[in-house]
Design an enzyme around this catalytic site. Sequence first.
Site, PDB file in Angstrom:
ATOM      1  N   SER A 183       0.872  -1.196  -0.076  1.00 31.48           N
ATOM      2  CA  SER A 183       0.079   0.080  -0.076  1.00 31.48           C
ATOM      3  C   SER A 183       0.801   1.186  -0.133  1.00 31.48           C
ATOM      4  O   SER A 183       2.011   1.361  -1.063  1.00 31.48           O
ATOM      5  CB  SER A 183      -0.965  -0.005   1.326  1.00 31.48           C
ATOM      6  OG  SER A 183      -1.855   1.085   0.991  1.00 31.48           O
ATOM      7  N   THR A 184       0.598   1.986   0.962  1.00 31.30           N
ATOM      8  CA  THR A 184       1.454   3.324   1.010  1.00 31.30           C
ATOM      9  C   THR A 184       3.020   3.091   0.858  1.00 31.30           C
ATOM     10  O   THR A 184       3.729   2.234   1.518  1.00 31.30           O
ATOM     11  CB  THR A 184       1.139   4.236   2.345  1.00 31.30           C
ATOM     12  OG1 THR A 184      -0.180   4.184   2.595  1.00 31.30           O
ATOM     13  CG2 THR A 184       2.138   5.505   2.336  1.00 31.30           C
ATOM     14  N   HIS A 209      -2.741  -1.258  -3.435  1.00 34.03           N
ATOM     15  CA  HIS A 209      -3.821  -0.216  -3.184  1.00 34.03           C
ATOM     16  C   HIS A 209      -3.689   1.138  -4.082  1.00 34.03           C
ATOM     17  O   HIS A 209      -2.748   1.947  -3.964  1.00 34.03           O
ATOM     18  CB  HIS A 209      -3.858   0.202  -1.786  1.00 34.03           C
ATOM     19  CG  HIS A 209      -4.281  -0.959  -0.755  1.00 34.03           C
ATOM     20  ND1 HIS A 209      -3.737  -0.801   0.488  1.00 34.03           N
ATOM     21  CD2 HIS A 209      -4.779  -2.184  -0.958  1.00 34.03           C
ATOM     22  CE1 HIS A 209      -4.095  -1.948   1.132  1.00 34.03           C
ATOM     23  NE2 HIS A 209      -4.809  -2.571   0.314  1.00 34.03           N
ATOM     24  N   MET A 302       0.018   0.805   5.422  1.00 34.62           N
ATOM     25  CA  MET A 302      -0.648   1.261   6.432  1.00 34.62           C
ATOM     26  C   MET A 302      -1.957   0.341   6.831  1.00 34.62           C
ATOM     27  O   MET A 302      -2.650   0.084   5.585  1.00 34.62           O
ATOM     28  CB  MET A 302      -1.357   2.678   6.436  1.00 34.62           C
ATOM     29  CG  MET A 302      -1.870   3.036   7.961  1.00 34.62           C
ATOM     30  SD  MET A 302      -2.453   4.809   7.903  1.00 34.62           S
ATOM     31  CE  MET A 302      -3.489   5.028   9.569  1.00 34.62           C
ATOM     32  N   ASP A 305      -4.638  -4.816   6.216  1.00 33.28           N
ATOM     33  CA  ASP A 305      -5.039  -5.421   4.995  1.00 33.28           C
ATOM     34  C   ASP A 305      -3.880  -6.602   4.671  1.00 33.28           C
ATOM     35  O   ASP A 305      -2.840  -6.275   4.515  1.00 33.28           O
ATOM     36  CB  ASP A 305      -5.293  -4.517   3.681  1.00 33.28           C
ATOM     37  CG  ASP A 305      -5.953  -5.411   2.536  1.00 33.28           C
ATOM     38  OD1 ASP A 305      -6.598  -6.377   2.933  1.00 33.28           O
ATOM     39  OD2 ASP A 305      -5.774  -4.934   1.405  1.00 33.28           O
TER      40      ASP A 305
END
Length: 362
Positions: A183-184, A209, A302, A305
């Site tokens: 993600s991030t 993501h 973050m 997930d």
Amino acid sequence: MVDRPKKIRVLIIDDSAIVRQTMTSVLEADPEIEVMGTAADPFAAAKRIQEEVPDVITLDVEMPRMDGITFLRKLMSQCPIPVVMCSSLTEDGSDTLLQAMEAGAVDVILKPKVGVAEHLTEHNLQICDAVKAAAKARVKGRAARVARSSAPEKKLTADAVLPPPSGRAMSRTTEMVICLGASTGGTEALRQVLEALPANSPGVVVVQHMPENFTRAFAKRLDSLCETDVKEAADGDPVLRGQVLIAPGGKHTMLERRGARYYVSVRDGPLVSRHRPSVDVLFRSVARSAGSNAVGVIMTGMGDDGARGMLELRQAGARTFAQDEATSIVFGMPKEAIAHGGVEKVIPLSQIAREMLQAADR
């Protein structure tokens, strides 16, 4: 007297008064966030930053006097601050947003050209989550202040999307499947990992993501850099040696087994752990369809997930790895996967490609 946790202070930079007003309302509705100011262009923003340095900046791409990418590069070279890009650019401008990620932006928020206020209000949770993730991000060696999180809201699990398990034992096949979740900070981390893969690498499926219309440009960019073929996944694509499939934004991607071969299923569905695509959906489908024929890797990001999916992968006999804290932009997702007991080994970013290839070469 109990001290209240310090709020995340955000500076909003956008030439649209409607966007500035709506973003302020959306962000300040979250008790952990405070908008310290707004600016209509980078020059006004620079003056505001001289007075007070924000924890996070939301930054538009298309603005008068100086575009957002130029300002981002100047900012990162002089005063690194976590930046979330907020742009009306969609697929046609995805290359520009990829440039923003390369320049140091930690996340992207897309907004439509029409009905922007309604769109931003509707996606308030995702916007606030992006700002909170950015507040925890390490930017150019600068460790941003970590804000305390309030109790998480109830979230759907991958059970809302996955079909019921078949209960069939996972038999060995000649091919392995590698699944990656991030993600991030993941766009550049994934680039580093995938660039290190040889042309005959086992088939790889990735969930990063990302918003809709962004993953296709991301896959195209990676394809130009990697020895493997990289493409945005389409429903029914086979998982082939020497190919990387990127889950499309706005869709869940799952692994299915037909005989001795693997395919991906791309479909709609509710948000899982507030995401679509969801890492948990991919990982849990891989655990059920591939079992010990799989390698799972959870990377920077973050939230939680992927944590439950990693545990199911490990319980199914797969090899599982997590990116370490030192090399993660945000250590949330790997940390949660470790806490759930799903991670076999924690490794730095530079070693992920080698470790997962060795694990796949059984």
